[in-house]
Motif scaffolding. Sequence first.
Motif: not given
Length: 465
Positions: A363-364, A371-372, A399-401, A406-407
């Motif tokens: 995530p970081e 990216k959000q 974690v995805a957009r 999208l992963v």
Amino acid sequence: MKEISCRLLVIGAGPGGYVCAIRAGQLGVDTVIVEMAKPGGTCLNVGCIPSKALIRAADEFALAAAMAAGTGHIGISVAEPKIDLARTVAWKDGIVGRLTSGVAGLLKKAGVKIVLGRAAFRDGKTVEVETETGQQLIRAENVVIATGSVSAELPALPLGGNVISSTEALALAKVPGKLAVVGGGYIGLELGTAFAKMGAKVTIVEAMERILPQYDAELTRPVARRLGDLGITVLTSAKAKGLAAKGDALVVERADGKDERIASDKVLVTVGRLPVTEGWGREELVLDMDGRSIRIDEQCRTSMRGIYAIGDVTGEPMLAHRAMAQGEMVAEIVAGHRRAWDKRCIPAVCFTDPEIVSVGLSPEAARAAGKQVKVGQFPLSANGRAMTLGGEAGFVRVVARADNHLVLGIQAVGTAVSELAAAFALAIEMGARLEDIAGTIHAHPTQGEGFQEAAFKALGLALHV
């Protein structure tokens, strides 16, 4: 001096080198591979495979010891267990022997000529090999440098005597009473944990502020808790200064600037690995370097025509599966196929207790890239299979957009989660979205259900948490 010619010469029969040679042979490329020790390289002989064998033995012994002490929780009682480390090492060596013989057999099956000895470049097309029977000259149209890496040393703690590297640790005849581990990365923690389970009093010394600094803190937290449960002392922001005068203790400078003596029968130095860029005639070539590593492009080509480099000698990430993928690609390029490195991710696995898997972006890292993201995390304490394995301290995270789902990354920490690495990598490689993972039926009861549940959680549709 004997002379042979070939279309492809591979220097080094580690995971990258032998895979490259096998694939080239399968494609009809006249191939020679040179290895100075045994096929399989560091990974197979003194790294990945033997360390996992030792970890397995340590886990079995720890479980038996818990049952004998009455602290086992699954209703089984046993007499007091004992471990004969020499027999364990012999069992490990048997596995290694079978695998090295298997690699040699695969090379021969592919029509690859194996030359045992130390190789050194005369020029970009000619290599001289010092073998037991004399000098062998090999002329090649293409050369792959796959010389691997070696354990990094500390000037204050030169290897020898009671100061050992992972290679010596995997060949010990008995469990040391007190073990100091310098370096809190994956190698130090894997071996330190194993020896603690076998009865050693272990202290880990890490110069950074926390252990496993290559992983995010949330992933490493369950590992840190488990180290405490095992009685392992962890000193962070601490620097190893050397051995005490009598050689029976490691002197460490703590975060507060004060020195501390750590009584030690053995001091295991695990501060990383360095590319092997010396000892094979690099001075006879004109190769662009990236620090201590050989610089390569997206096809593993070096700055010299016809010379490729793969694996640890090209730098991070120093992972056997990266080297294998590079080796396969280069073999196909030499055979005339159109290939380039277009991998979306390279899985990283840490075989600690519990295990850690990381694929793609955390995530970081995703947010740092602008990216959000949507993040879904599912605790393994809510997974039935994890409960039966006694591995509830962990989670699976996706974690995805935020816009198209999208992963971008998948991480997990828990018992035996290393086996989920293939599914995680495949999802990213195939361009999966959260809906793809959530809509795929995952077998019950498995820890893989945690993957699906994490995707559901990211979508705001959590079922079991």
